[in-house]
Design a protein around this motif. Sequence first.
Motif: not given
Lengths: 277, 137
Positions: A97-99, A102
């Motif tokens: 998740g993330g990166g 965004m």
Amino acid sequence: MKSGVIMQIKTHSRRAAARDLAWRLREKKTFGLVAFATAILCGAAGSAQPPSVPDLNGAYVLEDVEGSGSWTGMQTRYPKADLLNPQAGGPGGGGRGGGRGMATDGKPHGPGETYVVGNGGCGTSGVPGMYSRSAAISIVQGKDAVIMAAEVPGARHIYMSAKHPDFSALPRSAMGYSTGHYEGDSLVIDTVKLAGGMVAGGGRIGPDTHLTEKYRLLPGGKRLELTFTWSDPSIYRKPHTYQMFYAKQPADSVALEEWCDSSDPRQKESITPPPQQ
Amino acid sequence: MNVTKFAAVILGLSALPALAHHGFNMFEMEKDVTYDGVVLEFKWENPHAHVVLKVPPGVADASTVGTWDIEGAATNIMSHQGWTKATLKPGDHIKAIAHPMKDGSKGAALFYVILPDGKRMYQDIARPKTDESKQAK
């Protein structure tokens, strides 16, 4: 005849009494020897106390110790990693998740029009990512394992005895593979085969990167000091070390779920400008 | 965009904390704005809590006049900062210190609120650099 029986009874009684006395004396002697040996052993043991296990059980929340005011600000307090090879390894990939994704579409949005601001991913942050989040981390200590479960997807299993799988045969993963032991007032964890992740101070994670963590409850028992040390001669000129601090949560605090459903469109939502009144 | 620039963008993004589902690129995170108004709605929900706040005309910062969607964190994160679903209710007069949207839309990322009784409630672990009482007027 009667006197003979009496004589035999008396004789028997005397012999029985003698045997009984002998047995009692042997018991006392044995007891005395045992007592003496016990005293010797206790005395010897008293000079070498068994190692104590620090009690780290509980939930902990990351602290913004310097009042950075923002996530970006918090990242600037960590020392910069002294990289031998800035291109080696990678900063991300372990936490699924993330990166990614965004950025918004960069367009203004009107009332009632919901933004899509993220990728909606619900994967684990992995190690070290889970320690850079503000969700609480619960530490549960067992004899053969320590479990660290964050209020986000994923949990770590730290093997505390020699009974663990052969890590060399396992693939790299978001959490890596960890063994631990106690050193005085600290829990020390060694982790290998991390798939990747964000390392404070611009550090990177490669296939042979080794992470050592040291957990220590500070005097007063309300703050946890966590020291990270990254070692990899192919990436770092010297071990990259930094600290994070966590506030211990009240004993009656509740471990709450991190609701996350990648299939739900709302997972990607953020601001919905309301109708102006 | 060539490969080098693309990689630089990705590396720049990954310098931010790895959040499961959300980024903050759309907010001016280094800018703290005070929204002085009345709560219209408090949504205690996941993935984010939201405060719908109406800022009336006549406030010190005219740019904040209007009705705003101010986004908080997930409920588990806010709970550890002391929030409950009853922390705010419609009609409460509060000051919300938040980071505005870069594109000027009526939305912001919450930093903290000042409740009617003066108590500060942070939505997450971040704390201000300076004396809090001097920041929010």
